[in-house]
Design a protein around this motif. Structure first.
Motif, PDB file in Angstrom:
ATOM      1  N   HIS A  92       9.013   4.063  13.034  1.00 22.53           N
ATOM      2  CA  HIS A  92       7.685   4.379  13.574  1.00 22.53           C
ATOM      3  C   HIS A  92       7.658   5.712  14.307  1.00 22.53           C
ATOM      4  CE1 HIS A  92       5.194   1.010  12.466  1.00 22.53           C
ATOM      5  NE2 HIS A  92       6.162   0.172  12.785  1.00 22.53           N
ATOM      6  N   ASP A  93       8.734   6.072  14.984  1.00 23.69           N
ATOM      7  CA  ASP A  93       8.760   7.385  15.639  1.00 23.69           C
ATOM      8  C   ASP A  93       8.566   8.497  14.609  1.00 23.69           C
ATOM      9  OD1 ASP A  93       9.108   6.350  18.165  1.00 23.69           O
ATOM     10  OD2 ASP A  93      11.290   6.482  18.103  1.00 23.69           O
ATOM     11  N   THR A  94       9.260   8.375  13.476  1.00 21.61           N
ATOM     12  CA  THR A  94       9.124   9.376  12.415  1.00 21.61           C
ATOM     13  C   THR A  94       7.721   9.358  11.832  1.00 21.61           C
ATOM     14  OG1 THR A  94      11.467   9.209  11.856  1.00 21.61           O
ATOM     15  CG2 THR A  94      10.010  10.124  10.175  1.00 21.61           C
ATOM     16  N   LEU A  95       7.178   8.164  11.589  1.00 22.82           N
ATOM     17  CA  LEU A  95       5.835   8.049  11.015  1.00 22.82           C
ATOM     18  C   LEU A  95       4.781   8.635  11.953  1.00 22.82           C
ATOM     19  CD1 LEU A  95       6.042   4.472   9.492  1.00 22.82           C
ATOM     20  CD2 LEU A  95       5.816   6.610   8.223  1.00 22.82           C
ATOM     21  N   LEU A  96       4.922   8.386  13.246  1.00 23.95           N
ATOM     22  CA  LEU A  96       3.973   8.952  14.203  1.00 23.95           C
ATOM     23  C   LEU A  96       4.035  10.472  14.214  1.00 23.95           C
ATOM     24  CD1 LEU A  96       4.451   6.308  16.996  1.00 23.95           C
ATOM     25  CD2 LEU A  96       2.206   7.048  16.167  1.00 23.95           C
ATOM     26  N   GLU A  97       5.244  11.012  14.128  1.00 25.65           N
ATOM     27  CA  GLU A  97       5.384  12.468  14.062  1.00 25.65           C
ATOM     28  C   GLU A  97       4.734  13.017  12.796  1.00 25.65           C
ATOM     29  OE1 GLU A  97       9.527  13.257  14.291  1.00 25.65           O
ATOM     30  OE2 GLU A  97       9.719  12.680  16.414  1.00 25.65           O
ATOM     31  N   GLN A  98       4.934  12.327  11.674  1.00 29.10           N
ATOM     32  CA  GLN A  98       4.337  12.775  10.420  1.00 29.10           C
ATOM     33  C   GLN A  98       2.820  12.690  10.470  1.00 29.10           C
ATOM     34  OE1 GLN A  98       6.279  10.227   7.558  1.00 29.10           O
ATOM     35  NE2 GLN A  98       8.062  11.565   7.366  1.00 29.10           N
ATOM     36  N   ALA A  99       2.288  11.607  11.045  1.00 30.70           N
ATOM     37  CA  ALA A  99       0.837  11.463  11.161  1.00 30.70           C
ATOM     38  C   ALA A  99       0.252  12.532  12.066  1.00 30.70           C
ATOM     39  CB  ALA A  99       0.493  10.068  11.683  1.00 30.70           C
ATOM     40  N   GLU A 100       0.947  12.824  13.166  1.00 34.37           N
ATOM     41  CA  GLU A 100       0.466  13.850  14.090  1.00 34.37           C
ATOM     42  C   GLU A 100       0.484  15.228  13.437  1.00 34.37           C
ATOM     43  OE1 GLU A 100       0.906  14.967  18.814  1.00 34.37           O
ATOM     44  OE2 GLU A 100       2.504  13.845  17.820  1.00 34.37           O
ATOM     45  N   ALA A 101       1.545  15.524  12.669  1.00 35.15           N
ATOM     46  CA  ALA A 101       1.623  16.803  11.966  1.00 35.15           C
ATOM     47  C   ALA A 101       0.516  16.912  10.912  1.00 35.15           C
ATOM     48  CB  ALA A 101       2.997  16.956  11.314  1.00 35.15           C
ATOM     49  N   PHE A 102       0.258  15.815  10.220  1.00 36.50           N
ATOM     50  CA  PHE A 102      -0.813  15.817   9.221  1.00 36.50           C
ATOM     51  C   PHE A 102      -2.165  16.097   9.874  1.00 36.50           C
ATOM     52  CE2 PHE A 102      -4.238  13.412   7.155  1.00 36.50           C
ATOM     53  CZ  PHE A 102      -4.240  14.004   5.896  1.00 36.50           C
ATOM     54  N   LEU A 103      -2.442  15.451  10.995  1.00 42.38           N
ATOM     55  CA  LEU A 103      -3.729  15.646  11.665  1.00 42.38           C
ATOM     56  C   LEU A 103      -3.842  17.023  12.303  1.00 42.38           C
ATOM     57  CD1 LEU A 103      -4.127  12.130  13.322  1.00 42.38           C
ATOM     58  CD2 LEU A 103      -5.374  13.021  11.335  1.00 42.38           C
ATOM     59  N   ALA A 104      -2.715  17.649  12.601  1.00 46.26           N
ATOM     60  CA  ALA A 104      -2.747  18.984  13.207  1.00 46.26           C
ATOM     61  C   ALA A 104      -3.161  20.063  12.205  1.00 46.26           C
ATOM     62  CB  ALA A 104      -1.385  19.327  13.803  1.00 46.26           C
ATOM     63  N   ALA A 105      -3.037  19.770  10.906  1.00 43.76           N
ATOM     64  CA  ALA A 105      -3.460  20.717   9.878  1.00 43.76           C
ATOM     65  C   ALA A 105      -4.988  20.745   9.806  1.00 43.76           C
ATOM     66  CB  ALA A 105      -2.870  20.315   8.526  1.00 43.76           C
ATOM     67  N   PRO A 106      -5.568  21.833   9.263  1.00 45.93           N
ATOM     68  CA  PRO A 106      -7.036  21.897   9.161  1.00 45.93           C
ATOM     69  C   PRO A 106      -7.572  20.815   8.220  1.00 45.93           C
ATOM     70  CG  PRO A 106      -6.029  24.064   8.846  1.00 45.93           C
ATOM     71  CD  PRO A 106      -4.916  23.077   8.796  1.00 45.93           C
TER      72      PRO A 106
ATOM     73  N   GLU B 119     -12.325  11.356   7.617  1.00 44.12           N
ATOM     74  CA  GLU B 119     -11.483  11.094   6.447  1.00 44.12           C
ATOM     75  C   GLU B 119     -10.016  11.350   6.775  1.00 44.12           C
ATOM     76  OE1 GLU B 119     -11.089  12.468   1.775  1.00 44.12           O
ATOM     77  OE2 GLU B 119     -11.654  13.929   3.289  1.00 44.12           O
ATOM     78  N   ALA B 120      -9.744  12.369   7.590  1.00 43.55           N
ATOM     79  CA  ALA B 120      -8.364  12.699   7.941  1.00 43.55           C
ATOM     80  C   ALA B 120      -7.684  11.528   8.647  1.00 43.55           C
ATOM     81  CB  ALA B 120      -8.333  13.950   8.823  1.00 43.55           C
ATOM     82  N   VAL B 121      -8.396  10.859   9.544  1.00 44.15           N
ATOM     83  CA  VAL B 121      -7.832   9.688  10.221  1.00 44.15           C
ATOM     84  C   VAL B 121      -7.506   8.594   9.209  1.00 44.15           C
ATOM     85  CG1 VAL B 121      -8.396   7.793  11.799  1.00 44.15           C
ATOM     86  CG2 VAL B 121      -8.887  10.146  12.460  1.00 44.15           C
ATOM     87  N   CYS B 122      -8.419   8.367   8.266  1.00 46.90           N
ATOM     88  CA  CYS B 122      -8.176   7.341   7.243  1.00 46.90           C
ATOM     89  C   CYS B 122      -6.976   7.706   6.376  1.00 46.90           C
ATOM     90  CB  CYS B 122      -9.428   7.165   6.381  1.00 46.90           C
ATOM     91  SG  CYS B 122     -10.841   6.474   7.285  1.00 46.90           S
ATOM     92  N   ARG B 123      -6.845   8.983   6.050  1.00 52.41           N
ATOM     93  CA  ARG B 123      -5.706   9.405   5.225  1.00 52.41           C
ATOM     94  C   ARG B 123      -4.392   9.274   5.991  1.00 52.41           C
ATOM     95  NH1 ARG B 123      -6.860  15.172   2.830  1.00 52.41           N
ATOM     96  NH2 ARG B 123      -4.774  14.795   1.974  1.00 52.41           N
ATOM     97  N   ALA B 124      -4.416   9.546   7.302  1.00 48.60           N
ATOM     98  CA  ALA B 124      -3.205   9.376   8.113  1.00 48.60           C
ATOM     99  C   ALA B 124      -2.783   7.909   8.121  1.00 48.60           C
ATOM    100  CB  ALA B 124      -3.455   9.876   9.531  1.00 48.60           C
ATOM    101  N   ALA B 125      -3.744   7.002   8.233  1.00 45.56           N
ATOM    102  CA  ALA B 125      -3.427   5.575   8.162  1.00 45.56           C
ATOM    103  C   ALA B 125      -2.847   5.228   6.798  1.00 45.56           C
ATOM    104  CB  ALA B 125      -4.680   4.743   8.442  1.00 45.56           C
ATOM    105  N   GLY B 126      -3.377   5.863   5.753  1.00 50.26           N
ATOM    106  CA  GLY B 126      -2.861   5.624   4.410  1.00 50.26           C
ATOM    107  C   GLY B 126      -1.413   6.045   4.249  1.00 50.26           C
TER     108      GLY B 126
END
Length: 244
Positions: free
Chosen positions: A58-72, A78-85
């Motif tokens: 989960h630590d890795t997944l949270l970092e990946q989700a945060e990095a994904f959301l930090a992109a434009p 939709e970005a939140v839904c894609r991060a959950a995906g």
């Protein structure tokens, strides 16, 4: 996934298998370390407790989700839904190991409590992102949307872990699209026969019905939507000039 994250997942897999075979309470940290090829001291440098090792990824997944959301992103909802995906797809790819962990966690109250804390970390991440990405959003709107996305993700993931047919990444996307419609932030749908693409960002407005001269247009927006965005989207749906 990095090599370090992959090694942590290997240790978590060894722990889950031992918990499933011998029980959580009967399995020691020394047994987990030995099964994973680690010394006791190395194990405790990487993991704080027997509980933590179960949720190592989960630590890795949270970092990946945060990095994904930090992109434009054009559409923050939709970005939140894609991060959950992304999180869902990770666990779906684990297959039998994810199902075994689900069974182990459900048997142990302490692990279930830890899972709830971990879930809340995703919720806070999504709330924080929406507050920064959606101008003027009410804090409670961010809480509501993030909570509903998490609840929908968790429901679909539980069904997948239980072996229920039809619960895959595509089903999750469908259910999260329904969440966006529920909150009035889905993209506008294109009327039948219209080849033009629907706008992909911002709040959504329903397209006009074809035929009658006095068509009625129903538009749904979050209360926090800026008036200029509301007017722009309605003009787009009605086919008017962007800056009329």
């Amino acid at each position: 996934m990095s090599d370090a994250a992959g090694r942590r997942l290997d240790v978590a897999a060894a722990a889950v298998r031992l918990y499933a075979e011998h029980g959580y309470e009967a399995t020691s940290a020394d047994q987990i370390a030995a099964a994973a090829g680690l010394s006791r001291s190395t194990f405790f440098r990487q993991f704080r407790s027997k509980e933590d090792v179960v949720f190592a990824d989960h630590d890795t997944l949270l970092e990946q989700a945060e990095a994904f959301l930090a992109a434009p992103h054009r559409d923050p909802w939709e970005a939140v839904c894609r991060a959950a995906g992304l999180v869902f797809e990770h666990f779906a790819a684990l297959g039998d190991l994810a199902q075994l962990r689900y069974q182990v966690v459900n048997r142990e109250p302490g692990l279930r409590d830890k899972e709830l804390v971990t879930t809340f970390r995703y919720e806070r991440l999504f709330q924080r992102y929406l507050r920064g990405a959606v101008p003027g959003i009410a804090p409670l709107d961010a809480v509501r949307f993030a909570s509903t996305v998490i609840a929908t993700h968790n429901y679909c993931l539980r069904q997948l872990m239980r072996g229920e047919p039809g619960f895959d990444a595509a089903r999750l996307r469908t259910e999260l699209d329904a969440v966006r419609r529920l909150y009035g932030v889905a993209p506008a749908e294109t009327p039948a026969g219209d080849a033009g693409p629907a706008p992909a960002d911002g709040p959504s407005a329903g397209p006009p019905s074809a035929g009658a001269p006095d068509d009625v247009v129903v538009a749904v927006f979050p209360r926090s939507a800026p008036p200029a965005d509301v007017a722009r989207r309605i003009r787009e749906v009605l086919g008017g000039p962007p800056n009329a």
